[in-house]
Write an enzyme that holds these catalytic residues in place. Sequence first.
Site, PDB file in Angstrom:
ATOM      1  N   VAL A  52      -1.167  -4.373  70.440  1.00  0.00           N
ATOM      2  CA  VAL A  52      -1.371  -3.258  69.157  1.00  0.00           C
ATOM      3  C   VAL A  52      -0.332  -2.127  69.462  1.00  0.00           C
ATOM      4  O   VAL A  52       0.310  -1.994  68.505  1.00  0.00           O
ATOM      5  CB  VAL A  52      -2.790  -2.747  69.232  1.00  0.00           C
ATOM      6  N   CYS A  53      -0.121  -1.607  70.584  1.00  0.00           N
ATOM      7  CA  CYS A  53       1.006  -0.658  70.646  1.00  0.00           C
ATOM      8  C   CYS A  53       2.277  -1.086  70.290  1.00  0.00           C
ATOM      9  O   CYS A  53       3.234  -0.326  69.600  1.00  0.00           O
ATOM     10  CB  CYS A  53       1.065   0.100  72.068  1.00  0.00           C
ATOM     11  N   THR A  54       2.624  -2.394  70.654  1.00  0.00           N
ATOM     12  CA  THR A  54       3.969  -2.813  70.444  1.00  0.00           C
ATOM     13  C   THR A  54       4.190  -2.522  68.775  1.00  0.00           C
ATOM     14  O   THR A  54       5.246  -2.522  68.527  1.00  0.00           O
ATOM     15  CB  THR A  54       4.145  -4.204  70.818  1.00  0.00           C
ATOM     16  N   LEU A 111       4.627   1.108  67.697  1.00  0.00           N
ATOM     17  CA  LEU A 111       5.768   1.785  67.787  1.00  0.00           C
ATOM     18  C   LEU A 111       7.006   1.026  66.924  1.00  0.00           C
ATOM     19  O   LEU A 111       7.890   1.642  66.623  1.00  0.00           O
ATOM     20  CB  LEU A 111       6.359   1.363  69.255  1.00  0.00           C
TER      21      LEU A 111
END
Length: 211
Positions: free
Chosen positions: A44-46, A49
């Site tokens: 999810v963070c990928t 960002l």
Amino acid sequence: MALQLNDVAPDFRAQTTEGEINFHAWLGNSWGVLFSHPADFTPVCTTELGTTAKLKGEFDKRNVKVAALSVDPLDSHQAWIQDINETQNTTVNFPIIADPDKKVAGLYGMIHPNASDKFTVRSLFVIGPDKKVKLIITYPASTGRNFQEILRVIDSLQLTAAYSVATPADWQDGEDVVIAPAVKDEEIPVRFPKGHRVVKPYLRLTPQPNK
């Protein structure tokens, strides 16, 4: 005490993927967004960002500097950026803070032991040019952030900081706004020359004043 709205955002010095920063000095006279990630190389963070990198023009237009944070070390961040650029078809264009000792995460209350005693939760802070916290949003690690909503809130924060107005539910940039209750009826024609309409004595609407 947990960090609350209108508290001064804690200052810190940290290593980032774009060199060492002193947070307040780095912000200068800009608005800021500081947002945390549970760990590097997380799915999810990928996507988050990558989305942030693609929105750089929108943040620049609003005079907003963005910084991300993860408790992983700098070399891990650098390797992760390569994956972000590859999978999200973009180029990361903002600093990612390395916080392996959890110092910054602690200052901002990003560690929630009932959620995880190891990783940060998905927290986001909007900070004004006065270095005070204007918005705090905390998501669970499983839910990605809505960056269009973040831009919408920044638009509202910047508008309401400059004019005696508030923004109603689901407001979008360019729509009518609410005249603040502190503004007296007789002051409205001078302060809001575009006109206004009275729905109720306490609910007075006017066209967005900076459009």
